[in-house]
Design a protein around this motif. Sequence first.
Motif, PDB file in Angstrom:
ATOM      1  N   SER A 113       0.870  -1.204  -0.096  1.00  0.00           N
ATOM      2  CA  SER A 113      -0.033  -0.161  -0.017  1.00  0.00           C
ATOM      3  C   SER A 113       0.893   1.283  -0.015  1.00  0.00           C
ATOM      4  O   SER A 113       2.123   1.203   0.464  1.00  0.00           O
ATOM      5  N   ASP A 114       0.311   2.276  -0.410  1.00  0.00           N
ATOM      6  CA  ASP A 114       1.074   3.721  -0.432  1.00  0.00           C
ATOM      7  C   ASP A 114       1.593   3.962   0.906  1.00  0.00           C
ATOM      8  O   ASP A 114       2.730   4.396   1.301  1.00  0.00           O
ATOM      9  N   ALA A 115       0.808   3.731   1.869  1.00  0.00           N
ATOM     10  CA  ALA A 115       1.300   3.938   3.310  1.00  0.00           C
ATOM     11  C   ALA A 115       2.466   3.126   3.769  1.00  0.00           C
ATOM     12  O   ALA A 115       3.432   3.680   4.399  1.00  0.00           O
ATOM     13  N   GLU A 116       2.338   1.706   3.389  1.00  0.00           N
ATOM     14  CA  GLU A 116       3.429   0.702   3.705  1.00  0.00           C
ATOM     15  C   GLU A 116       4.768   1.401   3.054  1.00  0.00           C
ATOM     16  O   GLU A 116       5.822   1.432   3.512  1.00  0.00           O
ATOM     17  N   VAL A 117       4.523   1.540   1.893  1.00  0.00           N
ATOM     18  CA  VAL A 117       5.786   2.155   1.046  1.00  0.00           C
ATOM     19  C   VAL A 117       6.501   3.387   1.713  1.00  0.00           C
ATOM     20  O   VAL A 117       7.526   3.568   1.772  1.00  0.00           O
TER      21      VAL A 117
END
Length: 238
Positions: free
Chosen positions: A108-112
């Motif tokens: 996910s964008d947040a994890e990246v």
Amino acid sequence: MTVALSIQNLQFDYAQGLPLFRDLSLTLKAGEKVGLVGPNGAGKTSLFLLISGVLAPRRGTIEVFGQSVRRGRFQPAVGLVFQNPDDQLFCPTVREDVAFGADNLGLSDAEVRDRVDRALQMTGTEHLADRAPHQLSGGEKCMAAIASVLVMHPRLMLYDEPTAHLDLAARRQLIEFFHHASQTLLISSHDLEMIVEVCDRTLLLNHQRILADGPTKTILANAELLTANRLEVPHSLR
């Protein structure tokens, strides 16, 4: 203890059919910091490419944390840092370079974002995030290249001549970074003083196989062994 890397009876030939490795075997335990030394042409970089799945052996097996390595198949547990950071950094900014690997993991964008921030923090490159890689010093490029690999959370890190392009201050920064690394490390280098400082164990690669495997100071203080393999005893061990 968990086995990080197991290589058994490895055989590999150059495209011309010339043998590079014959029945090469070695084992690394999780958490070890191991030096890999040998003269130019002994096959250190080729061994790293085999462990990473870039090359395929003619015979033998390679396992990383119990998983078989296959050519062309992504090996998430293995991180390879090239000798020349310019071969590894290709995006407009350091942040984009570091994010590239995580983006391709389907996160996910947040994890990246979290992984990128953490990798930049671990390598002390937060202040370089918006800089273009070609504007960086050799030491800055080295740490940015490491961040671009750490973002994928590898458990086995392969470093190919990591001090080759560094000045003394950047070299010292890298050595301190290695001291605090939590991954299993296999470090190929002609900088034998750095190997003495970082690695408790050292492998000597030459003549198609591992010729010596033992405590770093024992291996690198053996003048007869090193001279026979075109190496010199580091000054700290003379």
